[in-house]
Design a protein around this motif. Structure first.
Motif, PDB file in Angstrom:
ATOM      1  N   CYS A 299       0.805  -1.236   0.000  1.00 54.90           N
ATOM      2  CA  CYS A 299       0.000   0.000   0.000  1.00 54.90           C
ATOM      3  C   CYS A 299       0.835   1.282   0.000  1.00 54.90           C
ATOM      4  CB  CYS A 299      -0.927   0.023   1.216  1.00 54.90           C
ATOM      5  SG  CYS A 299      -2.229  -1.208   1.118  1.00 54.90           S
ATOM      6  N   ARG A 300       2.139   1.144   0.229  1.00 53.95           N
ATOM      7  CA  ARG A 300       2.965   2.351   0.337  1.00 53.95           C
ATOM      8  C   ARG A 300       2.836   3.211  -0.926  1.00 53.95           C
ATOM      9  NH1 ARG A 300       6.160   2.350   4.374  1.00 53.95           N
ATOM     10  NH2 ARG A 300       6.652   0.131   4.360  1.00 53.95           N
ATOM     11  N   ASP A 301       2.444   4.448  -0.750  1.00 58.25           N
ATOM     12  CA  ASP A 301       2.293   5.432  -1.836  1.00 58.25           C
ATOM     13  C   ASP A 301       1.222   5.073  -2.869  1.00 58.25           C
ATOM     14  OD1 ASP A 301       4.297   6.996  -0.720  1.00 58.25           O
ATOM     15  OD2 ASP A 301       5.876   5.880  -1.769  1.00 58.25           O
ATOM     16  N   ALA A 302       0.337   4.148  -2.521  1.00 57.45           N
ATOM     17  CA  ALA A 302      -0.701   3.760  -3.487  1.00 57.45           C
ATOM     18  C   ALA A 302      -1.712   4.887  -3.678  1.00 57.45           C
ATOM     19  CB  ALA A 302      -1.418   2.500  -3.003  1.00 57.45           C
ATOM     20  N   ASP A 303      -2.157   5.045  -4.928  1.00 58.77           N
ATOM     21  CA  ASP A 303      -3.243   5.986  -5.201  1.00 58.77           C
ATOM     22  C   ASP A 303      -4.591   5.344  -4.883  1.00 58.77           C
ATOM     23  OD1 ASP A 303      -1.780   8.262  -6.461  1.00 58.77           O
ATOM     24  OD2 ASP A 303      -1.128   6.658  -7.807  1.00 58.77           O
ATOM     25  N   VAL A 304      -4.653   4.023  -5.122  1.00 60.39           N
ATOM     26  CA  VAL A 304      -5.893   3.278  -4.868  1.00 60.39           C
ATOM     27  C   VAL A 304      -5.526   1.924  -4.266  1.00 60.39           C
ATOM     28  CG1 VAL A 304      -7.974   2.278  -5.909  1.00 60.39           C
ATOM     29  CG2 VAL A 304      -6.959   4.309  -6.912  1.00 60.39           C
ATOM     30  N   VAL A 305      -6.288   1.507  -3.274  1.00 62.87           N
ATOM     31  CA  VAL A 305      -6.145   0.151  -2.732  1.00 62.87           C
ATOM     32  C   VAL A 305      -7.352  -0.656  -3.219  1.00 62.87           C
ATOM     33  CG1 VAL A 305      -6.071  -1.247  -0.620  1.00 62.87           C
ATOM     34  CG2 VAL A 305      -4.899   0.979  -0.701  1.00 62.87           C
ATOM     35  N   VAL A 306      -7.070  -1.826  -3.807  1.00 65.30           N
ATOM     36  CA  VAL A 306      -8.157  -2.653  -4.334  1.00 65.30           C
ATOM     37  C   VAL A 306      -8.197  -3.961  -3.567  1.00 65.30           C
ATOM     38  CG1 VAL A 306      -9.209  -3.542  -6.437  1.00 65.30           C
ATOM     39  CG2 VAL A 306      -7.583  -1.677  -6.581  1.00 65.30           C
ATOM     40  N   HIS A 307      -9.354  -4.256  -2.990  1.00 63.43           N
ATOM     41  CA  HIS A 307      -9.529  -5.493  -2.204  1.00 63.43           C
ATOM     42  C   HIS A 307     -10.071  -6.575  -3.147  1.00 63.43           C
ATOM     43  CE1 HIS A 307     -12.176  -7.858   0.758  1.00 63.43           C
ATOM     44  NE2 HIS A 307     -10.937  -8.181   1.012  1.00 63.43           N
ATOM     45  N   LEU A 308      -9.222  -7.571  -3.452  1.00 66.17           N
ATOM     46  CA  LEU A 308      -9.550  -8.517  -4.531  1.00 66.17           C
ATOM     47  C   LEU A 308      -9.899  -9.927  -4.057  1.00 66.17           C
ATOM     48  CD1 LEU A 308      -6.730  -7.467  -7.026  1.00 66.17           C
ATOM     49  CD2 LEU A 308      -9.153  -6.936  -7.203  1.00 66.17           C
ATOM     50  N   THR A 309      -9.361 -10.352  -2.916  1.00 64.07           N
ATOM     51  CA  THR A 309      -9.691 -11.690  -2.378  1.00 64.07           C
ATOM     52  C   THR A 309     -10.060 -11.494  -0.912  1.00 64.07           C
ATOM     53  OG1 THR A 309      -7.972 -12.606  -3.818  1.00 64.07           O
ATOM     54  CG2 THR A 309      -8.868 -14.078  -2.127  1.00 64.07           C
ATOM     55  N   GLU A 310     -11.193 -12.071  -0.517  1.00 69.03           N
ATOM     56  CA  GLU A 310     -11.749 -11.728   0.800  1.00 69.03           C
ATOM     57  C   GLU A 310     -11.123 -12.539   1.938  1.00 69.03           C
ATOM     58  OE1 GLU A 310     -13.103 -13.258  -1.715  1.00 69.03           O
ATOM     59  OE2 GLU A 310     -14.910 -14.380  -1.235  1.00 69.03           O
ATOM     60  N   TRP A 311      -9.801 -12.418   2.081  1.00 69.26           N
ATOM     61  CA  TRP A 311      -9.113 -13.046   3.213  1.00 69.26           C
ATOM     62  C   TRP A 311      -9.602 -12.423   4.522  1.00 69.26           C
ATOM     63  CZ3 TRP A 311      -5.766 -17.109   3.284  1.00 69.26           C
ATOM     64  CH2 TRP A 311      -5.208 -17.508   2.067  1.00 69.26           C
ATOM     65  N   ARG A 312      -9.702 -13.267   5.564  1.00 69.56           N
ATOM     66  CA  ARG A 312     -10.093 -12.760   6.881  1.00 69.56           C
ATOM     67  C   ARG A 312      -9.120 -11.667   7.330  1.00 69.56           C
ATOM     68  NH1 ARG A 312      -9.587 -17.201   9.507  1.00 69.56           N
ATOM     69  NH2 ARG A 312     -11.181 -18.226   8.289  1.00 69.56           N
ATOM     70  N   ASP A 313      -7.822 -11.873   7.038  1.00 66.71           N
ATOM     71  CA  ASP A 313      -6.789 -10.900   7.436  1.00 66.71           C
ATOM     72  C   ASP A 313      -7.136  -9.485   6.969  1.00 66.71           C
ATOM     73  OD1 ASP A 313      -5.912 -13.550   6.990  1.00 66.71           O
ATOM     74  OD2 ASP A 313      -3.818 -12.928   7.161  1.00 66.71           O
ATOM     75  N   TYR A 314      -7.698  -9.373   5.778  1.00 61.35           N
ATOM     76  CA  TYR A 314      -7.983  -8.035   5.253  1.00 61.35           C
ATOM     77  C   TYR A 314      -9.150  -7.377   6.007  1.00 61.35           C
ATOM     78  CZ  TYR A 314      -4.896  -9.361   1.383  1.00 61.35           C
ATOM     79  OH  TYR A 314      -3.820  -9.763   0.636  1.00 61.35           O
TER      80      TYR A 314
END
Ligand code: UGA
Length: 446
Positions: free
Chosen positions: A380-395
């Protein structure tokens, strides 16, 4: 005496089947032509991620109940029941590739010198069992050798539990002796009340294709509704929740988002479609083709959404891709919607960094052109957009406030629509999801 069991093919299905049969008290020999795989399994190590399977394999390898070999001769001498769990991947024309399965039967058959039962578990086009039975009769050393079909319904990520306690058993058999042998193998599950459907092999093959195709259709249906939601400003999450309360529909496999992937649903859908074309069933072929189309479009819709969040241009934008596996609790990236979406963003010029709690190594191997990070923070460092693609519990357990400190833009696109929006919004994130109104639309309503 309990039958001795061989399992030909030690992928997800074969290894799980072998280990759970050992757990149920059988002596089991797993066979694979991949020497490295056999060496790993013989040392009690499972070469892929499947919760609980490592422990089961290690335990039963240690007791000697579960062994592995590369030798068909050893397997033929050992087994009373031989399960065929050989992969049937998608060929270039969309049909199932049956060469490895036919090859396994051709290897094993001439070595069989007593009446044994071969049981197909692989997912195959209808009619495959009949063709294999003929081949078996031509090649086998004993007239009492028979073939049955017993499709497998386990899911990756929950394979051990699914195998120990399946929803149902399907026995595609040609004789009472075959039914009796299968009843013996599954005596624990049957005693626990698992229903068994006893039918002919062709029907059993069709049950499996229909089951996977129906699940695929259900997912594409809700993703089609998601497209409508976007057009009218409705919320697909609420639609899916409400539909799921109807017991005739049910909430399972009705989660909207990036669509289905993996080693099974996409290839079985295409194989079934190819067979419908062969039989001249054009409407069925059209239906299945549209299910595939809607599924693939979900990946493109995600790219469109991310591009819109980047002001219409992805070139040079930094995207953190959270998730690469086709589903959580797996390191499988075969036909992964997550990885495909990451690649599609990369193709449009975005600088994509992928993170996955378990599929890092498989994703790196499959897509070396993407950047890969070992931690969410690094991705995520310096990301313009974060995209959540796989629904891991960790996320679901991430700290949005901490992540807000490392990104360049506090924009989260939740492609799986499973993250709780509240903590992200409180930490100043702008949230977007497929099939859900954006903040502007919501404000416009109030
Ligand atoms: C699927 C079937 O569910 C099993 O019954 C079958 O035995 C197996 O294929 C097989 O043929 O071997 P699996 O591929 O492990 O199992 O995974 P699923 O849980 O069915 O998920 C498939 C894909 O659909 C994943 O990418 C998942 O993220 C997606 N999905 C699932 C959705 O997009 N929405 C949902 O509601 C459910």
């Amino acid at each position: 005496m309990s039958p001795r069991i061989t399992v030909v093919g030690t992928g997800y299905v074969g290894t799980t089947h072998a280990a759970t049969l050992a757990e149920l008290g059988f002596r089991v020999l797993g066979l694979d032509i991949d020497e490295d795989r056999v060496a790993a399994l013989s040392a009690g190590r499972v070469p892929f991620v499947e919760p609980g399977l490592d422990e089961l394999v290690a335990r039963h390898v240690a007791t000697g109940a579960l062994r592995f070999t590369t030798s068909y001769r050893e397997a033929a001498a050992f087994g009373d029941v031989h399960f065929l769990c050989v992969p049937t991947p998608e060929a270039a024309d969309g049909r199932a590739e049956l060469k490895p399965l036919v090859g396994a039967v051709e290897e094993l058959a001439p070595l069989l010198t007593r009446p044994v039962l071969l049981v197909g578990k692989s997912t195959v086009p209808v009619g495959t069992a009949a063709d294999l039975a003929k081949r078996l009769t031509d090649l086998t050393g004993h007239p009492g050798v028979e073939l049955a079909w017993n499709p497998e319904f386990l899911r990756e990520g929950t394979a051990v539990a699914d195998s120990l306690r399946p929803d149902r058993l399907v026995f595609g058999v040609s004789s009472p002796a075959a039914t009796a042998a299968l009843r013996e193998v599954y005596r624990v599950q049957l005693a626990a009340g698992v229903p068994a459907v006893v039918t002919d092999p062709a029907t059993a093959e069709l049950v499996k294709l229909s089951a996977n195709t129906f699940l695929a259709t259900k997912i594409s249906f809700i993703n089609a509704v998601s497209e409508v939601c976007e057009a009218v400003g409705a919320d697909v999450g609420a639609v899916a929740a409400a539909l799921g309360h109807d017991p005739r529909i049910g909430g399972a496999h009705l989660r909207p988002g990036l669509g289905f992937g993996g080693g099974c649903l996409p290839k079985d859908l295409r194989s079934f479609r190819a067979q419908a074309v062969d039989f001249g069933l054009t409407d069925t072929a059209t239906l299945l083709g549209v299910v595939d189309l809607i599924n693939n479009r979900a990946r493109q819709r995600l790219v469109d959404l991310v591009r819109a969040e980047c002001g219409g241009e992805l070139r040079g934008r930094r995207v953190a891709a959270l998730g690469a596996a086709f589903k959580p609790d797996s390191d499988d990236v075969r036909d992964s919607p997550a990885l495909a979406a990451a690649v599609a963003l990369h193709r449009e010029g975005a600088v994509v960094t992928v993170h996955d709690p378990a599929a890092g190594p498989t994703a790196r191997r499959a897509e070396p052109r993407l950047r890969h990070a070992d931690t969410v923070v690094d991705a995520c460092r310096d990301a313009d957009v974060v995209v959540h693609l796989t629904e891991w519990r960790d996320y679901g357990e991430l700290d949005p406030a901490a992540l807000a400190e490392v990104v360049r833009g506090r924009v989260l696109v939740d492609a799986r629509t499973t993250l709780d929006p509240a903590p992200w919004q409180e930490a100043g994130w702008r949230l977007r999801a497929l099939g859900r109104p954006g903040p502007e639309q919501r404000e416009g309503e109030s």
